[in-house]
Scaffold this active site. Structure first.
Site, PDB file in Angstrom:
ATOM      1  N   LYS A 219       0.839  -1.208   0.000  1.00  0.00           N
ATOM      2  CA  LYS A 219       0.000   0.000   0.000  1.00  0.00           C
ATOM      3  C   LYS A 219       0.867   1.248   0.000  1.00  0.00           C
ATOM      4  O   LYS A 219       0.696   2.160  -0.786  1.00  0.00           O
ATOM      5  CB  LYS A 219      -0.944  -0.005   1.199  1.00  0.00           C
ATOM      6  CG  LYS A 219      -1.810   1.232   1.291  1.00  0.00           C
ATOM      7  CD  LYS A 219      -2.786   1.209   2.448  1.00  0.00           C
ATOM      8  CE  LYS A 219      -3.545   2.528   2.505  1.00  0.00           C
ATOM      9  NZ  LYS A 219      -4.502   2.603   3.623  1.00  0.00           N
ATOM     10  N   GLU A 225      10.599  -4.598   4.342  1.00  0.00           N
ATOM     11  CA  GLU A 225      10.705  -6.005   3.914  1.00  0.00           C
ATOM     12  C   GLU A 225      10.390  -6.133   2.426  1.00  0.00           C
ATOM     13  O   GLU A 225      11.114  -6.793   1.668  1.00  0.00           O
ATOM     14  CB  GLU A 225       9.717  -6.873   4.703  1.00  0.00           C
ATOM     15  CG  GLU A 225      10.064  -7.088   6.157  1.00  0.00           C
ATOM     16  CD  GLU A 225       9.474  -6.036   7.074  1.00  0.00           C
ATOM     17  OE1 GLU A 225       9.416  -6.288   8.287  1.00  0.00           O
ATOM     18  OE2 GLU A 225       9.090  -4.954   6.588  1.00  0.00           O
ATOM     19  N   GLY A 276      -4.667  -1.841   4.936  1.00  0.00           N
ATOM     20  CA  GLY A 276      -3.880  -3.006   4.517  1.00  0.00           C
ATOM     21  C   GLY A 276      -4.553  -4.323   4.848  1.00  0.00           C
ATOM     22  O   GLY A 276      -4.734  -5.195   4.007  1.00  0.00           O
ATOM     23  N   ARG A 277      -5.000  -4.469   6.089  1.00  0.00           N
ATOM     24  CA  ARG A 277      -5.560  -5.739   6.524  1.00  0.00           C
ATOM     25  C   ARG A 277      -6.969  -5.961   5.981  1.00  0.00           C
ATOM     26  O   ARG A 277      -7.590  -6.992   6.237  1.00  0.00           O
ATOM     27  CB  ARG A 277      -5.532  -5.848   8.053  1.00  0.00           C
ATOM     28  CG  ARG A 277      -6.120  -4.667   8.772  1.00  0.00           C
ATOM     29  CD  ARG A 277      -5.791  -4.684  10.259  1.00  0.00           C
ATOM     30  NE  ARG A 277      -6.295  -3.488  10.910  1.00  0.00           N
ATOM     31  CZ  ARG A 277      -5.614  -2.334  10.975  1.00  0.00           C
ATOM     32  NH1 ARG A 277      -4.414  -2.232  10.415  1.00  0.00           N
ATOM     33  NH2 ARG A 277      -6.150  -1.273  11.592  1.00  0.00           N
ATOM     34  N   GLU A 362      -4.326  -6.104  15.114  1.00  0.00           N
ATOM     35  CA  GLU A 362      -3.841  -4.805  14.618  1.00  0.00           C
ATOM     36  C   GLU A 362      -4.985  -3.786  14.612  1.00  0.00           C
ATOM     37  O   GLU A 362      -4.765  -2.585  14.735  1.00  0.00           O
ATOM     38  CB  GLU A 362      -3.243  -4.939  13.213  1.00  0.00           C
ATOM     39  CG  GLU A 362      -2.345  -3.774  12.827  1.00  0.00           C
ATOM     40  CD  GLU A 362      -1.617  -3.990  11.500  1.00  0.00           C
ATOM     41  OE1 GLU A 362      -0.421  -4.349  11.519  1.00  0.00           O
ATOM     42  OE2 GLU A 362      -2.261  -3.816  10.436  1.00  0.00           O
ATOM     43  N   HIS A 393      -3.522 -32.399  18.786  1.00  0.00           N
ATOM     44  CA  HIS A 393      -2.330 -33.123  19.251  1.00  0.00           C
ATOM     45  C   HIS A 393      -1.221 -32.147  19.636  1.00  0.00           C
ATOM     46  O   HIS A 393      -0.055 -32.521  19.710  1.00  0.00           O
ATOM     47  CB  HIS A 393      -1.885 -34.096  18.152  1.00  0.00           C
ATOM     48  CG  HIS A 393      -3.029 -34.949  17.694  1.00  0.00           C
ATOM     49  ND1 HIS A 393      -3.387 -36.125  18.321  1.00  0.00           N
ATOM     50  CD2 HIS A 393      -3.958 -34.738  16.725  1.00  0.00           C
ATOM     51  CE1 HIS A 393      -4.465 -36.620  17.731  1.00  0.00           C
ATOM     52  NE2 HIS A 393      -4.845 -35.801  16.765  1.00  0.00           N
ATOM     53  N   LYS A 502       9.856  -0.020  13.884  1.00  0.00           N
ATOM     54  CA  LYS A 502      10.444   0.219  12.554  1.00  0.00           C
ATOM     55  C   LYS A 502      11.504   1.329  12.661  1.00  0.00           C
ATOM     56  O   LYS A 502      12.581   1.239  12.069  1.00  0.00           O
ATOM     57  CB  LYS A 502       9.357   0.625  11.556  1.00  0.00           C
ATOM     58  CG  LYS A 502       8.345  -0.459  11.208  1.00  0.00           C
ATOM     59  CD  LYS A 502       7.291   0.071  10.228  1.00  0.00           C
ATOM     60  CE  LYS A 502       6.167  -0.933   9.972  1.00  0.00           C
ATOM     61  NZ  LYS A 502       5.117  -0.401   9.066  1.00  0.00           N
TER      62      LYS A 502
HETATM   63  O1  F6P Z   1       3.524  -2.600   9.744  1.00  0.00           O
HETATM   64  C1  F6P Z   1       2.212  -2.936   9.657  1.00  0.00           C
HETATM   65  C2  F6P Z   1       1.654  -2.614   8.286  1.00  0.00           C
HETATM   66  O2  F6P Z   1       1.592  -1.261   8.081  1.00  0.00           O
HETATM   67  C3  F6P Z   1       0.305  -3.266   8.085  1.00  0.00           C
HETATM   68  O3  F6P Z   1      -0.740  -2.497   8.563  1.00  0.00           O
HETATM   69  C4  F6P Z   1       0.298  -3.448   6.592  1.00  0.00           C
HETATM   70  O4  F6P Z   1      -0.655  -4.357   6.195  1.00  0.00           O
HETATM   71  C5  F6P Z   1       1.722  -3.925   6.361  1.00  0.00           C
HETATM   72  O5  F6P Z   1       2.512  -3.177   7.287  1.00  0.00           O
HETATM   73  C6  F6P Z   1       2.259  -3.772   4.983  1.00  0.00           C
HETATM   74  O6  F6P Z   1       2.167  -2.456   4.544  1.00  0.00           O
HETATM   75  P1  F6P Z   1       2.276  -2.096   2.979  1.00  0.00           P
HETATM   76  O7  F6P Z   1       1.176  -2.787   2.269  1.00  0.00           O
HETATM   77  O8  F6P Z   1       2.187  -0.605   2.944  1.00  0.00           O
HETATM   78  O9  F6P Z   1       3.626  -2.577   2.517  1.00  0.00           O
END
Ligand code: F6P
Length: 534
Positions: A219, A225, A276-277, A362, A393, A502
């Site tokens: 987003k 990452e 995002g979620r 979240e 289990h 972060k």
């Molecule tokens: O760090 C959490 C977050 O901001 C989530 O809310 C989001 O889904 C995820 O990181 C990834 O964010 P993006 O889609 O901006 O890379």
């Protein structure tokens, strides 16, 4: 009721009534007993606590709740203006107060531009969301055309979705689920999320540059990452002799400006109002569309939309997401249960608990309300779980005989998508047996074999695991999460809590490279000294 003027749940008139009812009928020696409740009026109880909407059936009757608590909780929902808050979300009010944004994920799953049937006031306001719907429809059309082109392109055998959090957990869970139930027939779809390069390094040797499409899903198009994995993937692609980055890299983002510098062939954009979620319905769902095709993706949207219509129009008493949210609040703030275990009894839904962890924790893992006041009641419990029957289990010992009582949520799928004889009836029987055993318990011939029972569980059931039924189930979970946040008075749509770690990561990475941790605490300094040069 103006959605902004609503009281928090603990400020509502019904709250002390609920506290008194709990103290009288659920606390201490007079604790409510499920076995007695079923003995008294089993059939009526099963009926009263069963709900169904958009193909999702829910049996809540094995929870530690009675008719009076249910009545008071419904009153509480009204006093907290749950319907006004719902309509405010559905009509594009800026309910994401800390980011001053409307919340638009529901607008991405309207069928053919028809906003849901809302009350008079809401219908008037919904015109204002027409732009979001028109944009969503246009992006879906382009994205699905692209997905069908990729599916038809025999040169593309592998698709890699690079994204994290909401740009990974939803698409990964849906593709896994629909692959397992035989609805995914496109190219192989892989998911890369972790900063740990071992994940990508494990996958790359199995790929060919000229037959792989990389989807960079983010987003913000700034998440460390995803940017690191995207850079490594592009470097690998070029090192493999790949030249046409534009053809093998596509971006999904709400930050189109940031995408430009990456060199992806195209970007399917979505608006900032999609959290995002809550984003798998938007262009973030491209990997899903490539796996299940246009018709499959439209069915996923249609299933979610059917649940949206139910949520938008059903009265509190019969509103499935609201009833689940009220049960969650009762379990959390009256029984003080610290967690909820989600046990999907379908291999395809093995990533559902991980997806729900982000959606629920979240969204509602908050300590202040939308007015900045500290909460005086507990908010989001820990959501955890694992696919059944594996969990039996692993941690069911604790669920049956541990000191903590943990409400368990079983998710069942009636129809089977494989042809192996003997499995499915046993699987379903095990799920029902665990729910029953948690309730009835058993006197033991030794203390360690005494099952106290009277332990709560919920059963959610789908007829099949199709794009439509899964869409409805996930929309239910989204609205449940929203409704619970609304009752607590928190903003379920921001996530400021993820930022501090972060920020520290940037500082500490520099210290790791430099081997210099002077400004950091002694513990971190020792760790950096041991890691320096790694
Ligand atoms: O760090 C959490 C977050 O901001 C989530 O809310 C989001 O889904 C995820 O990181 C990834 O964010 P993006 O889609 O901006 O890379």
């Amino acid at each position: 009721m103006d959605w902004q003027a609503r009281p928090r749940c603990d400020e509502a008139a019904a709250w002390p009534l609920l506290q008194a009812h709990f103290a009288q009928h659920f606390a201490g020696t007079r604790a409510f007993d499920l076995r007695q409740a079923f003995a008294d009026d089993g059939a009526a109880r099963a009926q009263r606590f069963s709900f169904e909407a958009a193909g999702v059936f829910a049996d809540l009757s094995k929870n530690l709740i009675d008719a009076e608590a249910q009545r008071l909780l419904n009153q509480l929902a009204r006093e907290c203006g749950i319907e006004a808050q719902r309509d405010a979300m559905l009509t594009g009010e800026r309910i994401n107060t800390s980011e001053q944004r409307a919340v638009t994920h529901v607008h991405w799953r309207y069928e053919s531009n028809q906003p849901p049937a809302l009350s008079g006031q809401a219908r008037a306001a919904s015109e204002s969301i027409a732009n979001t719907v028109a944009n969503a429809t246009a992006v879906h059309r382009a994205m699905l055309d692209f997905a069908e082109a990729v599916r038809a392109d025999e040169r593309i055998t592998d698709v890699v979705n690079i994204g994290i959090g909401g740009s990974d957990l939803g698409p990964r869970m849906v593709v896994q689920a629909l692959r397992s139930s035989g609805h995914a027939n496109g190219p192989r779809v892989h998911f890369i999320a972790n900063m740990d390069g071992h994940e990508l390094a494990e996958l790359l040797p199995r790929l060919q540059a000229d037959s792989t499409l990389f989807i960079i899903a983010s987003k913000t198009f700034g998440t460390a990452e995803t940017m690191q994995n995207a850079a490594s993937a592009r470097a690998w692609f070029l090192a493999q002799g790949g030249s046409d980055v534009a053809r093998h890299f596509v971006a999904l983002s709400a930050n189109t400006a940031a995408v430009e510098s990456f060199g992806a062939g195209c970007c399917f954009a979505f608006d900032e109002g999609v959290g995002g979620r809550f984003s798998l319905w938007s262009s973030i769902g491209l990997s899903i569309a490539i796996a299940i095709g246009r018709a499959g993706f439209e069915a996923l949207l249609a299933g979610a939309h059917a649940m949206d219509r139910h949520f938008a129009s059903a009265p509190v008493e019969n509103n499935l997401p609201v009833q689940l949210a009220l049960l969650d609040l009762w379990n959390r703030n009256f029984h003080h249960f610290a967690s909820r275990c989600v046990a999907p009894y379908h291999h395809g839904l093995r990533s559902l608990p991980a997806y729900l962890q982000q959606l629920e924790m979240e969204s509602n893992g908050k300590r202040v309300d939308t007015r900045g006041r500290a909460l005086e009641v507990a908010s989001a419990p820990v959501t955890w779980g694992q696919a059944g029957s594996n969990g039996q289990h692993a941690f069911f010992q604790m669920l049956h005989l541990g000191t903590d009582v943990v409400p368990v949520e079983f998710v069942l799928v009636r129809e089977v998508a494989h042809t192996l004889p003997g499995h499915h009836a046993k699987l379903l029987a095990n799920a029902l047996a665990q729910a029953r055993a948690l309730m009835v318990g058993q006197a033991g011939d030794a203390p360690e074999r005494h099952f106290p029972g009277n332990r709560p569980s919920t059963v959610l059931m789908l007829a099949d695991l199709s794009p439509r039924s899964l869409g409805a189930l996930l929309s239910m979970y989204e609205h449940r999460t929203f409704a619970l946040g609304a009752l607590w008075g928190v903003n379920p749509f921001d996530q400021w809590g993820v930022e501090l770690g972060k920020r520290h990561a940037g500082e500490i990475e520099a210290a790791l490279h430099a081997g210099d941790a002077v400004d950091l605490d002694a513990s971190t300094a020792i760790l950096i000294a041991r890691l320096h040069g790694s």
